[in-house]
Structure formats: C-alpha cells, structure tokens
Design a protein around this motif. Structure first.
Motif, PDB file in Angstrom:
ATOM      1  N   ASP A  13       0.882  -1.317  -0.067  1.00 51.42           N
ATOM      2  CA  ASP A  13       0.142  -0.016  -0.213  1.00 51.42           C
ATOM      3  C   ASP A  13       1.268   1.436  -0.706  1.00 51.42           C
ATOM      4  OD1 ASP A  13      -2.472  -1.016   0.045  1.00 51.42           O
ATOM      5  OD2 ASP A  13      -3.068  -1.670   2.452  1.00 51.42           O
ATOM      6  N   VAL A  14       0.247   2.583  -0.299  1.00 54.58           N
ATOM      7  CA  VAL A  14       0.921   3.802  -0.438  1.00 54.58           C
ATOM      8  C   VAL A  14       2.283   3.710   0.611  1.00 54.58           C
ATOM      9  CG1 VAL A  14       0.596   6.128  -0.162  1.00 54.58           C
ATOM     10  CG2 VAL A  14      -0.978   5.225  -1.561  1.00 54.58           C
ATOM     11  N   PHE A 187      -7.124   3.091  -3.755  1.00 56.47           N
ATOM     12  CA  PHE A 187      -6.087   2.211  -3.527  1.00 56.47           C
ATOM     13  C   PHE A 187      -6.303   1.462  -1.965  1.00 56.47           C
ATOM     14  CE2 PHE A 187      -3.826   4.616   0.122  1.00 56.47           C
ATOM     15  CZ  PHE A 187      -3.448   3.294   0.230  1.00 56.47           C
ATOM     16  N   TYR A 245       4.485   8.131  -6.951  1.00 54.92           N
ATOM     17  CA  TYR A 245       3.939   6.234  -7.622  1.00 54.92           C
ATOM     18  C   TYR A 245       1.820   7.022  -7.208  1.00 54.92           C
ATOM     19  CZ  TYR A 245       1.917   2.264  -5.527  1.00 54.92           C
ATOM     20  OH  TYR A 245       1.566   1.071  -4.977  1.00 54.92           O
ATOM     21  N   GLN A 246       1.924   7.861  -6.936  1.00 53.46           N
ATOM     22  CA  GLN A 246       0.652   8.365  -6.840  1.00 53.46           C
ATOM     23  C   GLN A 246      -0.473   8.039  -8.300  1.00 53.46           C
ATOM     24  OE1 GLN A 246      -1.567   8.691  -3.031  1.00 53.46           O
ATOM     25  NE2 GLN A 246       0.603   9.323  -2.770  1.00 53.46           N
ATOM     26  N   LEU A 249      -3.208   6.223  -9.997  1.00 50.31           N
ATOM     27  CA  LEU A 249      -3.230   5.243  -8.957  1.00 50.31           C
ATOM     28  C   LEU A 249      -5.122   5.114  -8.623  1.00 50.31           C
ATOM     29  CD1 LEU A 249      -2.193   2.885  -7.409  1.00 50.31           C
ATOM     30  CD2 LEU A 249      -1.674   3.891  -5.007  1.00 50.31           C
ATOM     31  N   THR A 250      -6.140   6.172  -8.578  1.00 52.03           N
ATOM     32  CA  THR A 250      -7.182   6.260  -7.932  1.00 52.03           C
ATOM     33  C   THR A 250      -7.970   4.896  -8.952  1.00 52.03           C
ATOM     34  OG1 THR A 250      -7.158   8.306  -6.598  1.00 52.03           O
ATOM     35  CG2 THR A 250      -9.142   7.640  -7.865  1.00 52.03           C
ATOM     36  N   GLU A 252      -6.674   3.484 -11.828  1.00 50.46           N
ATOM     37  CA  GLU A 252      -5.820   2.117 -12.062  1.00 50.46           C
ATOM     38  C   GLU A 252      -6.638   1.718 -10.870  1.00 50.46           C
ATOM     39  OE1 GLU A 252      -2.015   1.578 -10.958  1.00 50.46           O
ATOM     40  OE2 GLU A 252      -1.605   3.334 -12.896  1.00 50.46           O
ATOM     41  N   SER A 253      -6.665   1.847  -9.725  1.00 50.30           N
ATOM     42  CA  SER A 253      -7.602   0.957  -8.468  1.00 50.30           C
ATOM     43  C   SER A 253      -8.823   0.917  -8.988  1.00 50.30           C
ATOM     44  CB  SER A 253      -7.205   1.260  -7.172  1.00 50.30           C
ATOM     45  OG  SER A 253      -6.265   2.008  -6.693  1.00 50.30           O
TER      46      SER A 253
END
Ligand code: 6CS
Length: 312
Positions: A13-14, A187, A245-246, A249-250, A252-253
């Motif tokens: 995780d983050v 995420f 990295y983020q 990400l929203t 993709e998740s």
C-alpha cells in the motif's frame, strides 16, 4: 543500529511503498538498518503510536485520523473541502505549507514526536451499501470513521450516524451490517477489498487522505547531525517518490474493482449534489475552532493562506 518503523497499511500500500523507499535510502547511505512493521504486525494504529512514544519503535507512520485526540489541531485535515483534489496543486501545498512544515512540528514535538513529513494518499471516496447522492441517503447509515472527534462531527453534519472504529473492525463490521459505510482512498478500497462488502462508491470531493511520518523525538535528538541528514534526505526522496507513484493510482484501482465486481456503482457527485455537503462543511469548520481554540484557528488560517499560495 537497527531502527524499527511501523505503519498502518500493508507493505504494497501507499504507506508501505513510502516506507520501503525510505528504508532503501537510509540503508544505501548509512550503516543503519530499518526493520519495517506493516499493519497487523504490532497492533492497531493507536498501538504503534504508543510504542513510538515509549521509544520501542523509532519511526511511526500514523494518519491524523488517529492522531486527533493526541494533537487536536491535527483534526484540521478533516475540515471537509479544505484540501484540493489530487493534483500538482495539492502536492505543492504539502511541499511548501508553512502550517505543515513549521507549525505542526511544534505541536507534535510537545507529544514527544519529531514530525518528519506529511503526505497525501489520494481522494477519499465513500463506499456504502446503498447509493449516496446527498445527505438524505446517509440518514440512519452507520458510517465507520477513524477515531477522530472532528471526523465524527463531519459525518454527523453529513447526515449519517458516525461510528468510530479501529481499522481492524471495518471489514467484519460491514460484512455483519454493524456498519453500512466507510471512507478511504481508492487504492485502499481496492487492496483491502472493501468493495466486497459495500456496493456503491461515491466521489463527493470532500477530502484527500493525509498521513504523517514521525520519529520518537528523544531518539531523533540523540542522533548525530550526519544521521539526521540521512533521515531528512531519505524522507525527501520518499516524499517525491510517493507523489509520483500515486499518479493515476485512483483510476487504476477503480478499474481493478470494476473488473472484479462489475455490479459496483461509481458516482461522481455533481457540483449541485455536493452543495449540501459543502454547506455542512461550514459547521464542521466552526466546530473545529470550538474544539481547538486559538491554536487551531491559527493553523486553519495558515493552511488557507498556504493553499491560496499554491492555487493557480
Ligand atoms: O481507514 C483507515 O483506518 C486506514 N486508511 C488508510 C488509507 N490508511 C491507514 C488507516 O488505518
């Protein structure tokens, strides 16, 4: 030496990705080792904070969502609609904010903590059993929040019945219908499978998840200047790394969730639908000032000034 570092999430995780980067940097630039303790290995968020204050752990990543009773001003991160959504503007705010980089460190220091950095973890979404388009839909919904008095006030103002719980009780609570909703960045909704036990995802734009990395202050103060510099450099590298990295990400998740559970609904509230939540936010802001007095007011005002400085 081996330094012990605990955080509130899984290693993938983050917070785990941040911690892994920090560890790599420290180990590459010193002869110290970092031992990482992901969520679940040493207890809940409140436990790892206690262990850090007691000096059993040297580093702890704890979100203000759990720091609210220790440092009331940290609840400012739960004034709805204060922070902008995921964007370069938000990142620049975390980089340059005087409230974060100068004022909060003093408040954390008073609790024996060296505040090393704060960073965002993504837009917070609500996941619920019934669809949400406005406060009326939250009526009678037992909505799990982190154990933070102002977050409780927010969800009251949003029309729900807030239920503060440690993280470990959330999945089971939703499964057994003790609670019917929760909020988290996408995420985390994906990695912890919150979508298995809720059916509707709502973007209300009311917050972005903030977290903080701290060190035990006696430990930190006792280090050589060289070691302190190693830590500061590692923090800076991990900070930029985690922002990068983020990116995306929203989305993709969310794509993963939709693939795994096609029946999930995803709603982005319109400005009109957000209006009553924004209205409620005014009361929450007033409550924050009541709870924290001049010190909280000063932080809030500084944060607003810091945000104005980065808004394009
Ligand atoms: O909701 C929570 O309790 C958790 N949410 C995140 C994104 N990180 C850690 C925290 O325990």
């Amino acid at each position: 030496d081996t330094w012990r570092y605990a955080f509130e999430e899984a290693i993938t995780d983050v917070q785990g990705v941040f911690a892994t980067k920090f560890k790599e940097e420290v180990e590459a630039n010193s002869d110290h080792e970092i031992q990482l303790f992901p969520y679940g290995t040493l207890g809940e968020s409140a436990d790892i904070m206690e262990q850090t204050q007691a000096g059993i752990l040297q580093f702890v990543n704890q979100s203000p969502g759990f720091t609210g009773s220790l440092i009331p001003e940290a609840q400012v991160f739960f004034v709805p609609y204060l922070l902008p959504q995921e964007s370069e503007e938000l990142n620049e705010f975390f980089r340059t904010s005087k409230a974060i980089n100068e004022m909060f460190p003093e408040l954390y220091a008073a609790q024996g903590l060296e505040l090393l950095t704060m960073y965002p973890e993504g837009e917070v979404v609500m996941t619920t059993k019934e669809p949400v388009t406005g406060p009326a839909d939250l009526n009678e919904v037992k909505f799990r929040v982190m154990t933070n008095p102002l977050l409780v006030e927010s969800y009251k103002a949003f029309g729900a019945t807030p239920t503060p719980l440690p993280w470990g009780e959330v999945y089971g609570g939703l499964q057994t219908n003790i609670i019917q909703g929760q909020e988290n960045p996408m995420f985390f909704v994906e990695s912890t499978k919150m979508y298995e036990v809720t059916d509707h995802i709502t973007f209300a734009g009311h917050n972005n998840f903030t977290t903080a990395l701290m060190a035990n202050q006696d430990f930190y103060a006792g280090l050589s200047e060289e070691d302190q510099q190693v830590i500061q450099n590692a923090v800076e590298t991990a900070f930029e790394y985690i922002l990068d990295y983020q990116q995306g990400l929203t989305e993709e998740s969310l794509a993963k969730i939709e693939e795994d559970k096609p029946s999930i609904t995803v709603t982005r509230l319109t400005e009109e639908q957000r209006a009553p939540f924004r209205e409620a936010a005014k009361d929450v802001e007033a409550t924050f000032i009541e709870m924290t007095g001049d010190s909280g007011k000063e932080i809030l005002e500084q944060m607003k000034a810091d945000l104005a400085n980065v808004s394009g």
